[in-house]
Write a protein that holds these residues in place. Structure first.
Motif: not given
Length: 172
Positions: A57-63
């Protein structure tokens, strides 16, 4: 010029919203509601990947925060999850590659409360400003399914599955 990314509201705290933002002269933020996080957490739990819910979830948010950059950037992400930066970085890089976006130089450091980036996230978190983008459950799931074959297969089978009820009756 470096771009600094910070988060307000931990992803694992599903009772609260999460805001991920950057600042480098301009500011941008993405918003993930507590309700969306609970749905994501349940989907990951049903697949047996509950520990990975936070990092994906954190990575997708950054993406979604950096997806509009046209050229390679130098990005510093505040260390939110100790020793998990490698998995977060792999997810971000895979999403960028799959979607034909430029790769970036991404590093993870403790950036503290740098005023601009901290307030870019915090002001949205407390409702002082509106988020530039609100991420919904379906949008996040689409991105996650693109990154990992095992997750894609498992999450695809969960379409229409209802989460188990946490309420139960005790008969006398």
């Amino acid at each position: 010029m470096r771009i600094y990314i910070d988060q307000s509201g931990k992803i694992e705290d599903t009772a609260k919203n999460t805001v991920i933002a950057y600042s480098n002269g301009t500011q941008k933020s993405v918003f993930i509601s507590g309700k969306t996080k609970r749905k994501l957490q349940e989907a990951f739990r049903l697949c047996g990947f509950s520990k990975f819910f936070i990092y994906y979830t954190f990575a997708v948010g950054i993406y979604y925060l950096i997806v509009d950059f046209k050229t390679k950037q130098s990005i510093v992400v505040d260390v939110e999850y100790q020793k998990k930066d490698r998995i977060i970085l792999q997810i971000i890089e895979k999403l960028l590659k799959i979607n034909n976006k430029p790769t970036h130089e991404i590093d993870f450091f403790r950036i503290g409360n740098r005023p601009r980036v901290h307030y870019a996230a915090h002001d949205v978190f407390i409702g002082k400003k509106k988020a530039d983008r609100v991420l919904c459950f379906e949008e996040i799931m689409r991105a996650i399914k693109k990154t990992d074959g095992r997750l894609r297969e498992c999450l695809s089978t969960l379409v229409g599955v209802q989460a188990r009820s946490l309420k139960y009756k005790i008969s006398k």
